[in-house]
Design a protein around this motif. Sequence first.
Motif: not given
Length: 299
Positions: A104-109, A233-234, A191-194, A276-278
Amino acid sequence: MGKTSRDWTQIYAIYGVDDWQTPLFLLIHAIGFSILSVLFLLYFEPTCYFLQHFLPGPASARFAAGFTGSVTALSAVCLFFAAANFLYSAVSLHWEMSQSIVSSVPDWSSVKQALDLGCGRGILLNTVALQLKKSGSSGRVVGLNPTRTQAENRALNPTSTLRSAGLEGVQEYVTCRSGDPRTLPFGDSYFDVVVSAVFLHTVGKEFGPKSAAAAAERMRVLGEVVRVLKPGGVAVVWDIVHVPEYVQRLNELKMEEISVSESVTAFMVSSHIVSFRKPRQHFVGSAEVRLDWRFNNLG
């Protein structure tokens, strides 16, 4: 993400089960009811004879004995199914849903800091770490477990969680710590992702899962997730039962790209993944203050 499909025995060998007492309890009772149902079958006629002393006529006694034996057998089947579903949900399904959460997270890089809230034994935590490793990211994922006074069955020694990371070959990507999910020990926009898996519903359970106080505690945690998430962030949360209230709260907080997956049965109830995205700029009005993300003005 490397190997995305595993046999449940492989997953269990690394992670075990967080709340092993529950399937054991169900299994013991299932065996007990099975023994009773067999005894009813083997001693059906003596049981009918015994019941004739209390019921009017042989027909009533036979009906009562047959009905009781049938209910006992059905209860055994239901308990076996519940135990099997719990084990499946805690091991195989947890692994499969972790793959879906990561997808579900589009870009982990570009991810530098990620948080797994209520990481337990580390299935989702290590799934995130494996994805960071695969994408070539230099990021790290923090696994946070609640303290023992908040949820004894989730309070794991960080050493055991880090051991599973070592078995997965991602220990350099993982950090573990304990803390209060209602007041996360991290700064704003950290955080970029939670991510989180079947944890949020356990917060506030000491007040009763359907109480207003428990709902307020869950909303506090959700607000903390928003607070520590960077703009843009997502966050991705897999949970049971209370997903509609999460969606309502996220809409109130003006989150973007709110998405809810199809229902998946987990632990004998309905579960969903909410992502969701902030917003990169979060404006609601001149009266808004930053503390609005962690408040509990739920009436």
